[in-house]
Scaffold this motif. Structure first.
Motif, PDB file in Angstrom:
ATOM      1  N   MET A 134      -9.555   6.565  -8.255  1.00  0.00           N
ATOM      2  CA  MET A 134      -8.484   6.455  -9.055  1.00  0.00           C
ATOM      3  C   MET A 134      -7.309   6.436  -8.027  1.00  0.00           C
ATOM      4  O   MET A 134      -6.207   5.846  -8.231  1.00  0.00           O
ATOM      5  CB  MET A 134      -8.262   7.836  -9.860  1.00  0.00           C
ATOM      6  N   LEU A 135      -7.383   7.154  -6.910  1.00  0.00           N
ATOM      7  CA  LEU A 135      -6.437   7.389  -6.001  1.00  0.00           C
ATOM      8  C   LEU A 135      -6.129   6.052  -5.319  1.00  0.00           C
ATOM      9  O   LEU A 135      -4.977   5.670  -4.972  1.00  0.00           O
ATOM     10  CB  LEU A 135      -6.730   8.370  -4.961  1.00  0.00           C
ATOM     11  N   ASN A 136      -7.447   5.413  -4.946  1.00  0.00           N
ATOM     12  CA  ASN A 136      -7.210   4.085  -4.332  1.00  0.00           C
ATOM     13  C   ASN A 136      -6.402   3.137  -5.318  1.00  0.00           C
ATOM     14  O   ASN A 136      -5.688   2.199  -4.737  1.00  0.00           O
ATOM     15  CB  ASN A 136      -8.552   3.810  -4.142  1.00  0.00           C
ATOM     16  N   LEU A 137      -6.680   3.332  -6.548  1.00  0.00           N
ATOM     17  CA  LEU A 137      -5.973   2.210  -7.495  1.00  0.00           C
ATOM     18  C   LEU A 137      -4.544   2.451  -7.445  1.00  0.00           C
ATOM     19  O   LEU A 137      -3.733   1.513  -7.245  1.00  0.00           O
ATOM     20  CB  LEU A 137      -6.776   2.411  -8.740  1.00  0.00           C
ATOM     21  N   TRP A 138      -4.113   3.689  -7.291  1.00  0.00           N
ATOM     22  CA  TRP A 138      -2.866   4.027  -7.212  1.00  0.00           C
ATOM     23  C   TRP A 138      -2.100   3.574  -6.314  1.00  0.00           C
ATOM     24  O   TRP A 138      -1.040   2.866  -6.040  1.00  0.00           O
ATOM     25  CB  TRP A 138      -2.537   5.566  -7.552  1.00  0.00           C
ATOM     26  N   ARG A 139      -3.023   3.778  -4.863  1.00  0.00           N
ATOM     27  CA  ARG A 139      -2.434   3.339  -3.706  1.00  0.00           C
ATOM     28  C   ARG A 139      -2.043   1.760  -3.721  1.00  0.00           C
ATOM     29  O   ARG A 139      -1.284   1.145  -3.123  1.00  0.00           O
ATOM     30  CB  ARG A 139      -3.351   3.647  -2.636  1.00  0.00           C
ATOM     31  N   ASN A 140      -2.950   1.051  -4.273  1.00  0.00           N
ATOM     32  CA  ASN A 140      -3.080  -0.426  -4.577  1.00  0.00           C
ATOM     33  C   ASN A 140      -1.973  -1.019  -5.640  1.00  0.00           C
ATOM     34  O   ASN A 140      -2.019  -2.168  -5.773  1.00  0.00           O
ATOM     35  CB  ASN A 140      -4.147  -1.099  -4.862  1.00  0.00           C
ATOM     36  N   GLY A 141      -1.226   0.087  -5.967  1.00  0.00           N
ATOM     37  CA  GLY A 141       0.136  -0.546  -6.857  1.00  0.00           C
ATOM     38  C   GLY A 141      -0.032   0.056  -8.353  1.00  0.00           C
ATOM     39  O   GLY A 141       0.942  -0.456  -8.911  1.00  0.00           O
ATOM     40  N   TYR A 142      -1.124   0.436  -8.734  1.00  0.00           N
ATOM     41  CA  TYR A 142      -1.247   0.698 -10.201  1.00  0.00           C
ATOM     42  C   TYR A 142      -0.532   1.820 -10.679  1.00  0.00           C
ATOM     43  O   TYR A 142      -0.491   3.041  -9.701  1.00  0.00           O
ATOM     44  CB  TYR A 142      -2.652   0.839 -10.864  1.00  0.00           C
ATOM     45  N   ASP A 143       0.416   2.143 -11.584  1.00  0.00           N
ATOM     46  CA  ASP A 143       1.009   3.376 -11.937  1.00  0.00           C
ATOM     47  C   ASP A 143       0.368   4.127 -12.904  1.00  0.00           C
ATOM     48  O   ASP A 143       0.566   5.472 -13.217  1.00  0.00           O
ATOM     49  CB  ASP A 143       2.318   2.669 -12.888  1.00  0.00           C
ATOM     50  N   MET A 144      -0.569   3.615 -13.409  1.00  0.00           N
ATOM     51  CA  MET A 144      -1.489   4.637 -14.137  1.00  0.00           C
ATOM     52  C   MET A 144      -2.877   4.033 -14.298  1.00  0.00           C
ATOM     53  O   MET A 144      -3.057   2.806 -14.364  1.00  0.00           O
ATOM     54  CB  MET A 144      -0.832   4.555 -15.801  1.00  0.00           C
ATOM     55  N   VAL A 145      -3.877   5.025 -14.027  1.00  0.00           N
ATOM     56  CA  VAL A 145      -5.144   4.561 -14.064  1.00  0.00           C
ATOM     57  C   VAL A 145      -5.917   5.669 -15.229  1.00  0.00           C
ATOM     58  O   VAL A 145      -5.627   6.615 -15.060  1.00  0.00           O
ATOM     59  CB  VAL A 145      -5.889   4.840 -12.789  1.00  0.00           C
ATOM     60  N   TYR A 146      -6.320   4.988 -16.218  1.00  0.00           N
ATOM     61  CA  TYR A 146      -6.879   5.562 -17.209  1.00  0.00           C
ATOM     62  C   TYR A 146      -8.467   5.836 -17.419  1.00  0.00           C
ATOM     63  O   TYR A 146      -8.971   4.495 -17.084  1.00  0.00           O
ATOM     64  CB  TYR A 146      -6.314   5.309 -18.702  1.00  0.00           C
ATOM     65  N   GLY A 147      -9.125   6.696 -17.508  1.00  0.00           N
ATOM     66  CA  GLY A 147     -10.621   6.771 -17.722  1.00  0.00           C
ATOM     67  C   GLY A 147     -10.864   6.172 -19.102  1.00  0.00           C
ATOM     68  O   GLY A 147     -10.406   6.568 -20.121  1.00  0.00           O
ATOM     69  N   ILE A 148     -11.885   5.292 -18.948  1.00  0.00           N
ATOM     70  CA  ILE A 148     -12.530   4.796 -20.209  1.00  0.00           C
ATOM     71  C   ILE A 148     -13.988   5.397 -20.326  1.00  0.00           C
ATOM     72  O   ILE A 148     -14.840   5.154 -19.475  1.00  0.00           O
ATOM     73  CB  ILE A 148     -12.608   3.259 -20.324  1.00  0.00           C
ATOM     74  N   ARG A 149     -14.080   6.154 -21.537  1.00  0.00           N
ATOM     75  CA  ARG A 149     -15.137   6.789 -21.503  1.00  0.00           C
ATOM     76  C   ARG A 149     -16.283   6.078 -22.191  1.00  0.00           C
ATOM     77  O   ARG A 149     -15.996   5.623 -23.220  1.00  0.00           O
ATOM     78  CB  ARG A 149     -15.318   8.351 -21.932  1.00  0.00           C
ATOM     79  N   ASN A 150     -17.728   6.176 -21.724  1.00  0.00           N
ATOM     80  CA  ASN A 150     -18.814   5.509 -22.710  1.00  0.00           C
ATOM     81  C   ASN A 150     -19.201   7.060 -23.379  1.00  0.00           C
ATOM     82  O   ASN A 150     -19.151   7.860 -23.056  1.00  0.00           O
ATOM     83  CB  ASN A 150     -19.737   5.076 -21.674  1.00  0.00           C
ATOM     84  N   ARG A 151     -19.244   6.491 -24.704  1.00  0.00           N
ATOM     85  CA  ARG A 151     -19.547   7.546 -25.562  1.00  0.00           C
ATOM     86  C   ARG A 151     -21.028   8.111 -25.899  1.00  0.00           C
ATOM     87  O   ARG A 151     -21.380   8.197 -26.901  1.00  0.00           O
ATOM     88  CB  ARG A 151     -18.812   7.367 -26.779  1.00  0.00           C
ATOM     89  N   THR A 152     -21.912   7.802 -24.809  1.00  0.00           N
ATOM     90  CA  THR A 152     -23.229   8.094 -25.037  1.00  0.00           C
ATOM     91  C   THR A 152     -23.734   9.588 -25.368  1.00  0.00           C
ATOM     92  O   THR A 152     -24.660   9.663 -25.852  1.00  0.00           O
ATOM     93  CB  THR A 152     -24.229   7.800 -23.556  1.00  0.00           C
ATOM     94  N   THR A 153     -22.821  10.595 -25.070  1.00  0.00           N
ATOM     95  CA  THR A 153     -23.243  11.856 -25.607  1.00  0.00           C
ATOM     96  C   THR A 153     -22.786  12.028 -26.825  1.00  0.00           C
ATOM     97  O   THR A 153     -23.239  13.253 -27.421  1.00  0.00           O
ATOM     98  CB  THR A 153     -22.364  12.955 -24.709  1.00  0.00           C
ATOM     99  N   GLU A 154     -22.221  11.175 -27.857  1.00  0.00           N
ATOM    100  CA  GLU A 154     -21.672  11.206 -28.913  1.00  0.00           C
ATOM    101  C   GLU A 154     -22.600  10.838 -30.112  1.00  0.00           C
ATOM    102  O   GLU A 154     -23.346   9.843 -29.719  1.00  0.00           O
ATOM    103  CB  GLU A 154     -20.373  10.888 -29.175  1.00  0.00           C
ATOM    104  N   MET A 214       0.895  -1.214  -0.040  1.00  0.00           N
ATOM    105  CA  MET A 214      -0.117  -0.075   0.099  1.00  0.00           C
ATOM    106  C   MET A 214       0.839   1.367  -0.032  1.00  0.00           C
ATOM    107  O   MET A 214       1.775   1.253   0.832  1.00  0.00           O
ATOM    108  CB  MET A 214      -0.798   0.006   1.141  1.00  0.00           C
ATOM    109  N   ARG A 215       0.574   1.878  -1.054  1.00  0.00           N
ATOM    110  CA  ARG A 215       1.553   3.396  -0.969  1.00  0.00           C
ATOM    111  C   ARG A 215       1.108   4.426   0.210  1.00  0.00           C
ATOM    112  O   ARG A 215      -0.085   4.367   0.200  1.00  0.00           O
ATOM    113  CB  ARG A 215       1.282   4.037  -2.435  1.00  0.00           C
ATOM    114  N   THR A 216       1.791   5.495   0.234  1.00  0.00           N
ATOM    115  CA  THR A 216       1.340   6.576   1.212  1.00  0.00           C
ATOM    116  C   THR A 216       0.847   7.490   0.630  1.00  0.00           C
ATOM    117  O   THR A 216       0.552   7.394  -0.471  1.00  0.00           O
ATOM    118  CB  THR A 216       2.843   6.804   1.923  1.00  0.00           C
ATOM    119  N   ASN A 217       0.444   8.413   1.437  1.00  0.00           N
ATOM    120  CA  ASN A 217      -0.326   9.582   0.840  1.00  0.00           C
ATOM    121  C   ASN A 217       0.510  10.657  -0.127  1.00  0.00           C
ATOM    122  O   ASN A 217       1.510  10.981   0.390  1.00  0.00           O
ATOM    123  CB  ASN A 217      -0.819  10.344   1.992  1.00  0.00           C
ATOM    124  N   PRO A 218       0.212  10.625  -1.343  1.00  0.00           N
ATOM    125  CA  PRO A 218       1.064  11.321  -2.163  1.00  0.00           C
ATOM    126  C   PRO A 218       0.661  12.932  -2.352  1.00  0.00           C
ATOM    127  O   PRO A 218      -0.327  13.252  -1.614  1.00  0.00           O
ATOM    128  CB  PRO A 218       0.395  10.573  -3.501  1.00  0.00           C
TER     129      PRO A 218
END
Ligand code: UDP
Ligand code: MG
Length: 323
Positions: free
Chosen positions: A109-129, A1-5
């Motif tokens: 996103m912060l929790n995922l980073w704390r759990n060891g992920y170096d990059m958390v990328y948002g995947i958008r649903n394109r419902t507005t397009e 678990m990573r510390t507070n960044p």
């Protein structure tokens, strides 16, 4: 678990005078609720034509803001690069200024980073397009994934949380044609996608029209795939083979039936078709040469005209970073 960044938010802004006065307070409120060792907000004014800079002048007085004003509109990818080059935190959050990226996802996103992920990328649903835009983007990602050696996740946008080690890796890539989504995928690291619903833009209109999206797609394709060049070779070879077979056929026909002057229409049609294909291929080759030319010129990705914050001491200095 990573510390507070220490978290650095990177916000590209082009004509966002109406969104920023609401967006910055909302973001600050959210950040204050997280367990962070510190945070900074970097807003990059990408040569806005409205009074975004004046609005930022006011906001700098109230919030821990750092403003980078580019000397002209360099485009979102360059604005993001400028922001990433100035990050002093342990992780960076890339987020749009128009509320389309939900700030409520920041804790996850912060929790995922704390759990060891170096990059958390948002995947958008394109419902507005529109369905047409969705069809184009889907086809683009299909072609890209079939032809590129790196897998660029479909619908992963710029809304992402990145560890500084990933940022350093990206900064070390020297290319000027920066298709950021491709570069994130290229550098690798432990990454995870996070689905989110893209919100409607609060004020103003999108700066990306069909032409700019087409150009972005083209720089993605040429930057991460040599498929277009290979298509030229395959199609060229196929046409050459067909032409040879046709020539062979003419010889046989002449031997059997004698020399009849016929086939002008076929000849004319063939010539125009070949001419068209050759021009298209020269265009594709030219596209790559153009990009090589941009690299060779070695111009900076962006120029910063001004950089300011209210009180530099509120910003985390590099030596204060957590290890
Ligand atoms: N943006 C930028 N430079 C540009 C165009 C856009 O910095 O040349 C910023 C814009 O202010 C916003 C983000 O990039 O914060 C996304 O732009 P936009 O909302 O126009 O695009 P879309 O959401 O339609 O992809
Ligand atoms: Mg937007």
């Amino acid at each position: 678990m990573r510390t507070n960044p220490i978290l650095s938010c990177v916000i590209p802004a082009y004509n966002e005078a109406e969104n920023l006065p609401k967006f910055i307070p909302a973001l600050v409120e959210k950040l204050e609720q997280q367990h962070l060792a510190g945070y900074e907000i970097i807003v990059i004014d990408d040569g806005s034509k409205d009074n975004t800079l004046t609005v930022l002048d006011g906001l700098v007085e109230q919030y821990p803001l750092r403003v980078l004003a580019l000397s002209r509109n360099f485009g979102k990818e360059a604005a993001l690069s400028a922001g990433l080059d100035h990050v002093t935190g342990d992780i960076a959050l890339l987020i749009d200024a128009d509320f389309q990226h939900p700030i409520d996802e920041i804790p996850t996103m912060l929790n995922l980073w704390r759990n060891g992920y170096d990059m958390v990328y948002g995947i958008r649903n394109r419902t507005t397009e529109s369905w047409l835009k969705r069809l184009f983007t889907h086809s683009f990602y299909r072609i890209l994934s079939l032809s590129s050696s790196v897998q660029i996740p479909e619908n992963a946008g710029d809304f992402r949380l990145i560890d500084t080690k990933v940022i350093t890796a990206i900064q070390n890539l020297p290319e000027k044609n920066r298709y950021m989504k491709g570069l994130y995928a290229w550098v690798g690291f432990k990454s995870v996608g996070l689905q989110f619903s893209e919100q409607e833009r609060q004020y103003g209109t999108s700066s990306f029209n069909f032409k700019s999206l087409f150009n972005l797609a083209l720089s993605g394709l040429t930057g991460f795939s040599d498929l277009p060049l290979r298509v030229c070779i395959y199609l060229g070879a196929l046409l050459a083979f067909m032409a040879m077979s046709y020539g062979f056929w003419i010889i046989i026909e002449t031997l059997v039936e004698g020399n009849k002057v016929a086939g002008w229409a076929t000849l004319a049609a063939g010539m125009t078709l070949l001419g068209g294909i050759q021009l298209l291929f020269i265009g594709i080759v030219g596209e790559y040469i153009g990009r090589i030319y941009t690299e060779v010129k070695n111009r900076p990705k962006y120029i910063i005209a001004a950089e300011y914050s209210k009180d530099k001491s509120i910003l985390p200095q590099p030596q204060q970073r957590l290890s």
